[in-house]
Write an enzyme that holds these catalytic residues in place. Sequence first.
Site, PDB file in Angstrom:
ATOM      1  N   SER A 156       0.834  -1.196   0.000  1.00 51.41           N
ATOM      2  CA  SER A 156       0.000   0.000   0.000  1.00 51.41           C
ATOM      3  C   SER A 156       0.879   1.260   0.000  1.00 51.41           C
ATOM      4  O   SER A 156       1.638   1.485  -0.940  1.00 51.41           O
ATOM      5  CB  SER A 156      -0.954  -0.043   1.201  1.00 51.41           C
ATOM      6  N   ASP A 253     -10.055  -3.499  -5.142  1.00 51.31           N
ATOM      7  CA  ASP A 253      -9.235  -2.512  -4.439  1.00 51.31           C
ATOM      8  C   ASP A 253      -9.272  -1.211  -5.224  1.00 51.31           C
ATOM      9  O   ASP A 253      -9.019  -1.206  -6.436  1.00 51.31           O
ATOM     10  CB  ASP A 253      -7.796  -3.037  -4.353  1.00 51.31           C
ATOM     11  N   HIS A 283      -7.911  -5.150  -1.026  1.00 51.88           N
ATOM     12  CA  HIS A 283      -6.753  -4.517  -0.411  1.00 51.88           C
ATOM     13  C   HIS A 283      -6.407  -5.217   0.901  1.00 51.88           C
ATOM     14  O   HIS A 283      -7.269  -5.736   1.592  1.00 51.88           O
ATOM     15  CB  HIS A 283      -7.058  -3.041  -0.150  1.00 51.88           C
TER      16      HIS A 283
END
Length: 317
Positions: A156, A253, A283
């Site tokens: 991320s 995501d 995610h």
Amino acid sequence: MTNQPVDEGMLTFYKELSKHSPPESASWPLAEQRAAWDGVCRMFRAPRPDRLMVEDLDVDGTHVRVYRPPGESPKPGVIYFHGGGWVVGSCETHDDMCAELADQADVVVVMVDYRLAPENPHPAQLEDSLKVLAWMRSAGRALGIDPSHIVGAGDSAGGQMTVGLALALRDQGLPQLRGMVLIYPVLGADIDTSSYIRNANAPCLTRDEMIYYLESFLGPRGSENWSDPYAVPNSACDLSWLPPAYITVAAHDPLCDDGIIFQGKMRAAGLAAALREEPALAHSYMRARHVSKPAMEGFKAIANAVKHLAHEGSLPG
């Protein structure tokens, strides 16, 4: 991308996790956000492999956690940047994932407890990453690390930090990373991509949450950070001399297109970049690896990419 639904194992895990740290926690006071996320991650943390040596160290004011497998040294190193939107997260939230990466890839992982936004917006995180990497290279052999074999990796927000670091190394004429492993990375600042729209209310990360994180990290819209390639790698006009990249994205995501766009830019620049798309995952899927078969398969592919880049300097075949 397919229209395959989110894997049931991952969805069940996310629902349980979100009871303790719901999406609306992004509007809580910072101290509460961070405490809640640290707490829920400890609650769902898997045990570390017994054979690892783990120690916490201070690098000129920055806390790092080092995961070292047994066996011959020096081994390749990995500088790892945790996710959390640059706002939450710590060595506690990603402890088990980094431990398993070190074990499966037979590398020494150094996880960086970098300064968090919004108190410390960009470029504080880049400054911390450059400092820790320099320390790994100067003191690496004492840690069992081969300083010439260091891979950058992160999930991320940590994906952005990995690419930002590689760009800065190139521009400063410093030795480059051996490779990059970008795990559902945030690499752009365009919140109107098709994946942002399609997954606006997806499990694990919503579009509104991501807007909050971007604004915390980059500052007010229109400020120079929003077009700084070190902070927003997909805005870079020149990706030359970047190391090979393994990129994994999840269909469910908002950030899915960020990784796809970045792979396309790397390929257009003649660089090696592999993309793995996870049609049934969302995610933060690494966190669900022990309860979701597709998530575990995705995690094993990440560990394999780390191993190949660290030990061989190339992407998996």
